[in-house]
Design a protein around this motif. Structure first.
Motif, PDB file in Angstrom:
ATOM      1  N   SER A 170       0.882  -1.168   0.000  1.00 28.34           N
ATOM      2  CA  SER A 170       0.000   0.000   0.000  1.00 28.34           C
ATOM      3  C   SER A 170       0.915   1.213   0.000  1.00 28.34           C
ATOM      4  CB  SER A 170      -0.911  -0.004   1.234  1.00 28.34           C
ATOM      5  OG  SER A 170      -1.765   1.127   1.224  1.00 28.34           O
ATOM      6  N   SER A 171       1.084   1.828  -1.169  1.00 27.11           N
ATOM      7  CA  SER A 171       2.130   2.843  -1.280  1.00 27.11           C
ATOM      8  C   SER A 171       1.896   3.776  -2.461  1.00 27.11           C
ATOM      9  CB  SER A 171       3.488   2.140  -1.450  1.00 27.11           C
ATOM     10  OG  SER A 171       4.512   3.066  -1.738  1.00 27.11           O
ATOM     11  N   GLY A 172       2.411   4.990  -2.308  1.00 30.60           N
ATOM     12  CA  GLY A 172       2.395   5.948  -3.407  1.00 30.60           C
ATOM     13  C   GLY A 172       3.653   5.886  -4.240  1.00 30.60           C
ATOM     14  N   LEU A 202       7.978 -19.963  -2.326  1.00 29.73           N
ATOM     15  CA  LEU A 202       6.729 -19.369  -2.803  1.00 29.73           C
ATOM     16  C   LEU A 202       6.638 -17.915  -2.356  1.00 29.73           C
ATOM     17  CD1 LEU A 202       3.872 -19.640  -4.093  1.00 29.73           C
ATOM     18  CD2 LEU A 202       3.064 -20.326  -1.809  1.00 29.73           C
ATOM     19  N   TYR A 203       6.362 -17.020  -3.301  1.00 26.74           N
ATOM     20  CA  TYR A 203       6.253 -15.589  -3.012  1.00 26.74           C
ATOM     21  C   TYR A 203       4.884 -15.108  -3.453  1.00 26.74           C
ATOM     22  CZ  TYR A 203       7.344 -10.543  -3.267  1.00 26.74           C
ATOM     23  OH  TYR A 203       7.330  -9.173  -3.133  1.00 26.74           O
ATOM     24  N   ILE A 204       4.102 -14.590  -2.505  1.00 25.29           N
ATOM     25  CA  ILE A 204       2.746 -14.107  -2.767  1.00 25.29           C
ATOM     26  C   ILE A 204       2.696 -12.596  -2.596  1.00 25.29           C
ATOM     27  CG2 ILE A 204       0.317 -14.249  -2.073  1.00 25.29           C
ATOM     28  CD1 ILE A 204       0.975 -17.004  -0.853  1.00 25.29           C
ATOM     29  N   ASN A 205       2.113 -11.914  -3.573  1.00 26.95           N
ATOM     30  CA  ASN A 205       1.864 -10.470  -3.460  1.00 26.95           C
ATOM     31  C   ASN A 205       0.397 -10.236  -3.157  1.00 26.95           C
ATOM     32  OD1 ASN A 205       4.168  -9.886  -6.080  1.00 26.95           O
ATOM     33  ND2 ASN A 205       4.398  -9.106  -4.014  1.00 26.95           N
ATOM     34  N   LEU A 206       0.127  -9.347  -2.206  1.00 27.75           N
ATOM     35  CA  LEU A 206      -1.238  -8.880  -1.947  1.00 27.75           C
ATOM     36  C   LEU A 206      -1.240  -7.372  -2.154  1.00 27.75           C
ATOM     37  CD1 LEU A 206      -4.133  -8.944  -1.009  1.00 27.75           C
ATOM     38  CD2 LEU A 206      -3.332  -9.123   1.368  1.00 27.75           C
ATOM     39  N   LEU A 207      -1.873  -6.934  -3.233  1.00 26.78           N
ATOM     40  CA  LEU A 207      -1.906  -5.516  -3.579  1.00 26.78           C
ATOM     41  C   LEU A 207      -3.175  -4.887  -3.016  1.00 26.78           C
ATOM     42  CD1 LEU A 207      -0.910  -5.885  -7.358  1.00 26.78           C
ATOM     43  CD2 LEU A 207       0.584  -5.792  -5.362  1.00 26.78           C
ATOM     44  N   THR A 208      -3.009  -3.842  -2.209  1.00 29.28           N
ATOM     45  CA  THR A 208      -4.156  -3.188  -1.591  1.00 29.28           C
ATOM     46  C   THR A 208      -4.190  -1.713  -1.988  1.00 29.28           C
ATOM     47  OG1 THR A 208      -3.073  -2.508   0.487  1.00 29.28           O
ATOM     48  CG2 THR A 208      -3.880  -4.768   0.358  1.00 29.28           C
ATOM     49  N   ILE A 227      -2.319 -11.385  -5.753  1.00 27.52           N
ATOM     50  CA  ILE A 227      -3.699 -11.180  -5.311  1.00 27.52           C
ATOM     51  C   ILE A 227      -3.938  -9.679  -5.187  1.00 27.52           C
ATOM     52  CG2 ILE A 227      -5.397 -11.686  -3.508  1.00 27.52           C
ATOM     53  CD1 ILE A 227      -3.489 -13.943  -2.568  1.00 27.52           C
ATOM     54  N   ALA A 228      -5.099  -9.214  -5.590  1.00 31.09           N
ATOM     55  CA  ALA A 228      -5.473  -7.817  -5.400  1.00 31.09           C
ATOM     56  C   ALA A 228      -6.745  -7.755  -4.575  1.00 31.09           C
ATOM     57  CB  ALA A 228      -5.684  -7.116  -6.742  1.00 31.09           C
ATOM     58  N   ALA A 257      -8.385  -3.129  -9.404  1.00 32.64           N
ATOM     59  CA  ALA A 257      -8.037  -4.549  -9.307  1.00 32.64           C
ATOM     60  C   ALA A 257      -8.799  -5.354 -10.357  1.00 32.64           C
ATOM     61  CB  ALA A 257      -8.363  -5.063  -7.912  1.00 32.64           C
ATOM     62  N   GLU A 258     -10.074  -5.010 -10.543  1.00 30.92           N
ATOM     63  CA  GLU A 258     -10.905  -5.751 -11.485  1.00 30.92           C
ATOM     64  C   GLU A 258     -10.435  -5.553 -12.927  1.00 30.92           C
ATOM     65  OE1 GLU A 258     -12.788  -5.345  -7.682  1.00 30.92           O
ATOM     66  OE2 GLU A 258     -11.928  -3.812  -9.001  1.00 30.92           O
ATOM     67  N   TYR A 259      -9.974  -4.354 -13.245  1.00 30.86           N
ATOM     68  CA  TYR A 259      -9.455  -4.051 -14.578  1.00 30.86           C
ATOM     69  C   TYR A 259      -8.172  -4.844 -14.840  1.00 30.86           C
ATOM     70  CZ  TYR A 259      -7.929  -1.144 -18.562  1.00 30.86           C
ATOM     71  OH  TYR A 259      -7.525  -0.704 -19.795  1.00 30.86           O
ATOM     72  N   LEU A 260      -7.311  -4.893 -13.845  1.00 31.45           N
ATOM     73  CA  LEU A 260      -6.053  -5.632 -13.990  1.00 31.45           C
ATOM     74  C   LEU A 260      -6.291  -7.125 -14.126  1.00 31.45           C
ATOM     75  CD1 LEU A 260      -4.869  -2.866 -13.162  1.00 31.45           C
ATOM     76  CD2 LEU A 260      -3.190  -4.098 -11.808  1.00 31.45           C
ATOM     77  N   LEU A 261      -7.300  -7.645 -13.422  1.00 31.59           N
ATOM     78  CA  LEU A 261      -7.632  -9.061 -13.545  1.00 31.59           C
ATOM     79  C   LEU A 261      -8.108  -9.370 -14.960  1.00 31.59           C
ATOM     80  CD1 LEU A 261      -8.075 -11.834 -12.140  1.00 31.59           C
ATOM     81  CD2 LEU A 261     -10.426 -11.088 -11.688  1.00 31.59           C
TER      82      LEU A 261
END
Length: 291
Positions: A170-172, A202-208, A227-228, A257-261
């Motif tokens: 979560s960042s600018g 295993l490396y998981i990203n969670l984009l918020t 994951i978004a 997130a929906e657009y990127l998916l």
């Protein structure tokens, strides 16, 4: 006055009366209510907190800080913070409208954190995992030298312990007060993510909400599974900058997130209430061990 005009006027009066009544409630009980920034509905703060900081009316996901995110994702009392003693300095003696030192103090006082990220190891439904959780409230979640160092170290710890790695972003973007030193963290964290891959971790990203700039361009999108969170805005440059550059109007859902998916840039879009289970399922499928 036509019948339609009469009904319209009556409706406006009813809306104004309800708004006035709500303002009266807020005045009598200050601090108990908050307004949804998406649907403008007044919500009891306790109701919002019970619903994981998600609007019960429109499903808008409010931003949450790192400590709240940890309490939602990790098993109770399982998260052990690491590298909290690494503190930022002011290598450039930077001053804009105020000094960098002053901004750091204000950010620390506001959040209770030493930096814009919390790193450590914990458990999600019993599965051991290393994690880096960013906090937008600390200077917009910007990445300076300490953020980069903590991300690199926790990734190295994941390799040492042979456990999966989770990065919650979560960042600018980069922190301008550290100039080139901040930009160097993009390469540093990307190299650390590369070491995870080489080690078969295993490396998981969670984009918020929101994940932009140097984070998106480095460790934030290098995971094996991305994951978004529902509704999160994710990108590199901001929407207005892109529109001014290409001189075109972008779609309303651009950089969501929906657009990127839809275009294959993330693997999963998940509601907040499902994130813990989603991550646990991924860990289970990839053979992670319960501890």
């Amino acid at each position: 006055m036509t019948i339609q005009e009469w009904f319209d006027k009556r409706k406006e009066a009813q809306i104004e009366r309800r708004a006035k009544d709500m303002r009266g409630i807020e005045d009598a009980t200050p601090g108990l209510w908050t307004k949804c920034v998406h649907c403008d509905t007044q919500i009891l703060k306790s109701e919002l907190e019970d619903n994981m900081m998600v609007c019960p009316h429109c499903d808008y996901h409010f931003r949450i800080n790192a400590r709240t995110r940890i309490s939602q994702l990790f098993d109770e009392n399982s998260f052990q913070e690491l590298y909290g003693n690494i503190l930022p300095t002011d290598p450039l003696t930077f001053v804009d409208t105020e000094s960098y030192v002053s901004r750091l103090k204000k950010a620390s006082d506001k959040t209770g954190l030493n930096e814009a990220i919390v790193t450590g190891i914990g458990k999600i439904e019993g599965y051991g995992i290393a994690a880096a959780i960013m906090d937008f409230d600390y200077m917009g979640g910007s990445m300076g030298s300490v953020v980069g160092e903590k991300v690199a170290r926790i990734m190295e710890k994941a390799i040492e312990l042979k456990i999966p790695m989770l990065a919650v972003t979560s960042s600018g973007g980069a922190r301008m007060q550290e100039s080139a030193l901040s930009l160097m963290q993009m390469a540093k964290t990307s190299c650390a993510a590369g070491k995870l891959d080489e080690a078969g971790i295993l490396y998981i990203n969670l984009l918020t909400e929101p994940t932009f700039g140097g984070i998106t361009a480095s460790f934030g999108t290098l995971g094996d599974i991305i994951i978004a969170e529902q509704g999160a805005r994710i990108g590199f440059a901001g929407r207005r900058v892109i529109e001014q550059t290409i001189r075109q109007k972008l779609p309303d859902d651009f950089q969501t997130a929906e657009y990127l998916l839809k275009y294959g840039q993330v693997d999963i879009v998940s509601k907040r209430k499902n994130l813990r289970k989603t991550i646990a399922n991924i860990l289970d499928i990839h053979g992670a061990k319960r501890q």
